[in-house]
Every structure is written in structure tokens, then in C-alpha cells.
Design a protein around this motif. Structure first.
Motif: not given
Length: 238
Positions: A22-36, A69-82
Motif C-alpha cells: 500500500n505504497w503512498g505517492w506524494e505527487d497525488d496530493f500536490e497541486a501541480i506535478h510533472f510527468t514523462y 513519441a516522447v514527451g514531458l508535461g505537467i498535470s494540475k489537480n482540480i479535484h480529488e478525482n480529476a
């Protein structure tokens, strides 16, 4: 022990271990996080023939071709499930149209008579997809999600194509702007590992606008419209 039974027991042991951690993952609680992302892309034109296309051709279709394709981007949490996701990518992909003529046009690679001519474009694209990701609640170290949005694609290949003169005419069939807009929809799985989150995803996209530029050549005149369709298999690492 039978190898299949051993493999099955190994898989069960792995999934039980993952569930137990049951590993945790801090980025899920950050407003903005990076993804590859690393992507395998299959492409195909949807060909809409003109009214009199059979006067000059016996058949016309677009085989499925592949790219990556290769990419680097960002994600922004706007809701617990979105969340909103923007992942610019560099995509290298081929597109092809195969024309079947009524008369013999040459020999195939194996030496048999051929009535077909292929026209190919090698595209280098900068793509800017913006998507809405709707996520399920996390169950231990797993989650599922749906993805949908729009993508802007711009060709940066500077007009360089295959030097084979037989493959040049298809270039004139593409829009002079070398850009188009697509809609996308897909689904994926979030796997929460010890040090990162891995998300396999499959996505379908289709161009919204017609990518045919009519020059009334023997290759473009029989076509009314060309729409580009892609199926993309992606791995997102966060």
C-alpha cells in the motif's frame, strides 16, 4: 513444477505483495506535478473518395503505419478525482495511401506484377494535447481513469521527405499550414510503485479538420477528404 503454474504463482505473489505494501505517492496530493511519457503510435488516413474516383482507380486505402513519441508535461489537480494534463510531445510517424490502378504499374518486391502505388509522408510533429483526466478512487496501489481532450499538431519536418520521386506527390495533399486539430479519448491504469507512479494508457484520436489540400493531381483528384486517425499506446511516469 509446471512452468505455467510457477508463472501463475509468481504473479499472484507479486500482486499480493503490491497490495500488502500500500505504497503512498506524494505527487497525488500536490497541486501541480510533472510527468514523462513514451508512446507507440499507429496512424491511418480515413479516405473519403470523390464521386468519380473509380474512373481512374480500382482501389484506394490507407494501410496502418507506426511511429513513436516522447514527451514531458505537467498535470494540475482540480479535484480529488480529476486533473488537467498538458504533455507536449515530439512525434515521428509515417502516413501512407495505397492506390490501386486498373493497369499494370510495375513489379512488386517479389517480382510479381503490381497494380498498386504507395504514397508516403514521413512527419515530424510537435503536438500539444490538453486533456481532462477523470480518476477513480485509489484501491491499494491501483486506480483506473478516463481521458479526453483536444490536441494541436504542427509538422516541423521542413518539407523534407523521401527522395524517391514516386513518393513526392502526396506532400501536396497536405495542408500548407502543416497543422491540424484532433479530438482524443482513452483510458488507463495508475500503478503506484515504491518510487514512482506508472500509468499505461491507450488512446484514440481523429483529426477534426480535413488534411487534404486539393491540387487536382492523379493522386489527390479522386479524394474528397482525408482525416487522420491515431491509436496511441503510452507509458506515463510520474
Amino acid at each position: 513444477m509446471n512452468k505455467r503454474i510457477y508463472l501463475l504463482l509468481s504473479c499472484l505473489f507479486f500482486f499480493n505483495a503490491v497490495r500488502a505494501q500500500n505504497w503512498g505517492w506524494e505527487d497525488d496530493f500536490e497541486a501541480i506535478h510533472f510527468t514523462y511519457t513514451l508512446q507507440y503510435v499507429t496512424s491511418q488516413y480515413k479516405v473519403f473518395p470523390g464521386a468519380d474516383w473509380q474512373e481512374s482507380l480500382a482501389s484506394m486505402r490507407s494501410p496502418v503505419t507506426s511511429g513513436f513519441a516522447v514527451g514531458l508535461g505537467i498535470s494540475k489537480n482540480i479535484h480529488e478525482n480529476a486533473e488537467i494534463r498538458l504533455v507536449p510531445t515530439l512525434t515521428l510517424a509515417d502516413r501512407q495511401v495505397r492506390y490501386g490502378f486498373h493497369q499494370l504499374v510495375g513489379l512488386s518486391p517479389d517480382g510479381t506484377p503490381s497494380y498498386d502505388i504507395d504514397r508516403e509522408v514521413k512527419a515530424s510533429l510537435l503536438e500539444f494535447p490538453i486533456s481532462m483526466k477523470l480518476k477513480s478512487n485509489r484501491l491499494h496501489n491501483f486506480g483506473v481513469y478516463l481521458i479526453g481532450g483536444l490536441k494541436y499538431s504542427a509538422d516541423i519536418s521542413s518539407g523534407k521527405r523521401n527522395n524517391d520521386a514516386d513518393k513526392v506527390p502526396l506532400e501536396k495533399m497536405l495542408k500548407n499550414s502543416k497543422s491540424y486539430l484532433s479530438y482524443e479519448a482513452g483510458m488507463g491504469i495508475d500503478l503506484y510503485l515504491k518510487y514512482f507512479k506508472l500509468s499505461p494508457e491507450i488512446k484514440y484520436s481523429s483529426s477534426i479538420n480535413n488534411v487534404l489540400s486539393q491540387d487536382n493531381s492523379v493522386f489527390s483528384a479522386p479524394i474528397d477528404q482525408l482525416m487522420l486517425r491515431n491509436v496511441t499506446f503510452s507509458l506515463y511516469i510520474q
